[in-house]
Design an enzyme around this catalytic site. Structure first.
Site, short mmCIF file in Angstrom:
data_model
loop_
_atom_site.label_atom_id
_atom_site.label_comp_id
_atom_site.label_asym_id
_atom_site.label_seq_id
_atom_site.Cartn_x
_atom_site.Cartn_y
_atom_site.Cartn_z
N LYS A 1 34.71 32.50 34.81
CA LYS A 1 34.73 33.29 33.57
C LYS A 1 35.68 32.65 32.57
O LYS A 1 36.55 31.85 32.94
CB LYS A 1 35.18 34.74 33.82
CG LYS A 1 36.58 34.90 34.48
CD LYS A 1 37.78 34.83 33.56
CE LYS A 1 39.10 35.01 34.30
NZ LYS A 1 40.28 34.63 33.52
N GLY B 1 43.93 27.49 39.71
CA GLY B 1 45.00 27.71 38.74
C GLY B 1 44.58 27.38 37.33
O GLY B 1 45.37 26.97 36.49
N GLY C 1 42.70 29.49 35.24
CA GLY C 1 42.42 30.64 34.37
C GLY C 1 40.94 30.95 34.29
O GLY C 1 40.50 31.71 33.44
N LEU C 2 40.15 30.36 35.19
CA LEU C 2 38.70 30.55 35.16
C LEU C 2 38.25 31.56 36.22
O LEU C 2 37.05 31.82 36.36
CB LEU C 2 37.99 29.21 35.39
CG LEU C 2 38.22 28.16 34.29
CD1 LEU C 2 37.65 26.80 34.71
CD2 LEU C 2 37.57 28.61 32.98
N GLY C 3 39.19 32.08 36.98
CA GLY C 3 38.87 33.13 37.96
C GLY C 3 38.11 32.65 39.18
O GLY C 3 37.43 33.44 39.84
N GLY C 4 38.20 31.37 39.51
CA GLY C 4 37.44 30.83 40.64
C GLY C 4 37.71 31.57 41.94
O GLY C 4 36.78 32.04 42.61
N GLY C 5 38.98 31.70 42.31
CA GLY C 5 39.34 32.37 43.55
C GLY C 5 38.95 33.85 43.53
O GLY C 5 38.47 34.40 44.53
N SER D 1 36.48 35.18 41.83
CA SER D 1 35.02 35.27 41.92
C SER D 1 34.56 35.03 43.36
O SER D 1 33.66 35.72 43.85
CB SER D 1 34.39 34.24 40.97
OG SER D 1 33.00 34.42 40.90
N ASP E 1 41.52 40.42 38.57
CA ASP E 1 40.26 39.91 37.99
C ASP E 1 39.05 40.14 38.90
O ASP E 1 37.92 39.91 38.49
CB ASP E 1 40.35 38.39 37.76
CG ASP E 1 41.25 38.03 36.59
OD1 ASP E 1 41.71 38.93 35.89
OD2 ASP E 1 41.47 36.81 36.40
O1 C5P Z 1 46.46 40.74 40.35
P1 C5P Z 1 46.78 39.28 40.49
O2 C5P Z 1 47.16 38.90 41.89
O3 C5P Z 1 45.73 38.39 39.91
O4 C5P Z 1 48.08 39.03 39.59
C1 C5P Z 1 48.92 37.92 39.72
C2 C5P Z 1 50.22 38.22 38.96
O5 C5P Z 1 49.96 38.28 37.56
C3 C5P Z 1 50.82 39.57 39.32
O6 C5P Z 1 51.72 39.44 40.37
C4 C5P Z 1 51.54 39.97 38.04
O7 C5P Z 1 52.78 39.32 37.97
C5 C5P Z 1 50.68 39.35 36.96
N1 C5P Z 1 49.73 40.32 36.35
C6 C5P Z 1 50.20 41.29 35.49
N2 C5P Z 1 49.33 42.19 34.92
C7 C5P Z 1 48.00 42.08 35.16
C8 C5P Z 1 47.50 41.09 36.03
C9 C5P Z 1 48.39 40.21 36.60
O8 C5P Z 1 51.41 41.38 35.24
N3 C5P Z 1 47.17 42.96 34.58
#
Ligand code: C5P
Length: 319
Positions: free
Chosen positions: A13, A111, A113-117, A119, A151
């Site tokens: 994405k 890493g 920002g495309l949401g691969g993991g 998805s 995501d």
């Molecule tokens: O939810 P996810 O594991 O993808 O988030 C990774 C890190 O990004 C979280 O530990 C948090 O620090 C930050 N995050 C956030 N607010 C969001 C999504 C992610 O602060 N809505």
């Protein structure tokens, strides 16, 4: 009898808009974002096995070798692999103890920002629902998805959506038609948690900033991308207060995409992939070819992909 192998496409994405609001008491941030699933992603093949409690995951990194983003030996331990985490959580929530074997063809850089993991995790949950628990409700699936990452809920359905809350409030939108997307991964990954910390330190109170109305944001998607009012809060903070070498790379990619005629240019997620939206396929492809030859200051090659928005996510079959 030959075991059924389920093939599931796990699209990536971009966020054409990403507004990060205040930090919440639970440490997460409320978001307002427009997610667009693209016709580029990973592929998973999933099957059940006789081995009780077994979970075999074969990661095929070959497609990522040119992007230089294959994780170093030991850098992605099993317990951090989003597919493995999805299987483990599914076992806890449903009591499923059967064996599972998965092959994952990785095409989306990590890493990025495309949401691969994310998805991949959503695809794995859907596969398990089909193979093991057809009666599992959408709500239960959504809760598991959110436990796996902010995501992940979006990818259960895919398409284009206005996403808010932590990532669990999803309003499906019409696909943007007739546009081409040029993805440019700059050769270095971004650390999401670190990017949120930088945002908290470096910017004024987000609640003091001028807000666009949600309805205006949604309607704008149907207009010419050159007039989109969208922005990514991370890009601004990376350019003003981030790592200087990386800021220079972002600046250069944004300029290059604009120079090649992109109608809209942005950053996806918390970086590091930049993207350009083009109305003409030929121009997008030309830009893609030109940019894929480029190298960053540290001699990393850009990874470039020309693609387009997907109407919906579900593309699965039995092999
Ligand atoms: O939810 P996810 O594991 O993808 O988030 C990774 C890190 O990004 C979280 O530990 C948090 O620090 C930050 N995050 C956030 N607010 C969001 C999504 C992610 O602060 N809505």
């Amino acid at each position: 009898m030959k075991e059924t192998i389920l093939r599931i496409e796990a699209p990536c994405k971009i966020n054409v808009h990403l507004r990060v609001k205040d930090r919440r008491p639970d440490g997460y941030h409320d978001l307002e974002s427009i997610f667009v699933a693209l016709a580029f992603g990973d592929t998973l093949w999933v099957e059940r096995t006789e081995e009780a409690g077994g979970c075999t995951i074969l990661m095929d990194w070959q497609a990522l070798q040119t992007a230089g983003s294959v994780p170093a030996e030991g850098a992605l331990p099993l317990e951090k692999n989003s597919v493995y985490r999805a299987v483990s959580l599914f076992r806890v929530k449903t009591g499923f103890t059967g064996g599972i074997r998965v092959r994952v063809k990785k095409r989306v850089p990590l890493g990025a920002g495309l949401g691969g993991g994310s998805s991949d995790a959503a695809s794995m949950l859907r596969a398990l629902q089909v193979l093991v628990a057809p009666n599992l409700s959408q709500q239960e699936l959504l809760e598991m998805a959110l436990t796996l990452g902010s995501d992940v809920p979006f990818f259960l359905r895919g398409g284009t959506a206005f996403v808010s809350g932590r990532g669990e409030q999803i309003l499906p939108l019409k696909r943007v038609e007739g546009v081409w997307v040029v993805l440019v991964y700059p050769g270095f990954p971004s650390d999401t948690a670190g990017a949120f910390r930088l945002l908290d330190q470096a910017r004024p109170e987000p609640s003091l900033e001028k807000e666009e109305g949600i309805t205006d944001l949604i309607y704008a998607l149907e207009k010419y991308p050159g007039s989109w009012p969208y922005r990514n809060d991370f890009l601004r903070v990376f350019l003003e207060a981030g790592n200087q070498e990386q800021a220079a790379v972002y600046q250069r990619i944004v300029q290059e995409l604009k120079g090649w005629g992109a109608d809209f240019v942005g950053l996806s997620g918390a970086g590091s992939t930049c993207f350009g939206i083009f109305s003409r396929e030929g121009v997008a492809k030309e830009a893609g070819i030109a940019l894929s030859g480029r190298k960053t200051a540290s001699n990393q090659r850009y990874f470039v992909q020309v693609t387009f928005p997907l109407a919906y996510v579900v593309n699965e079959g039995v092999e």
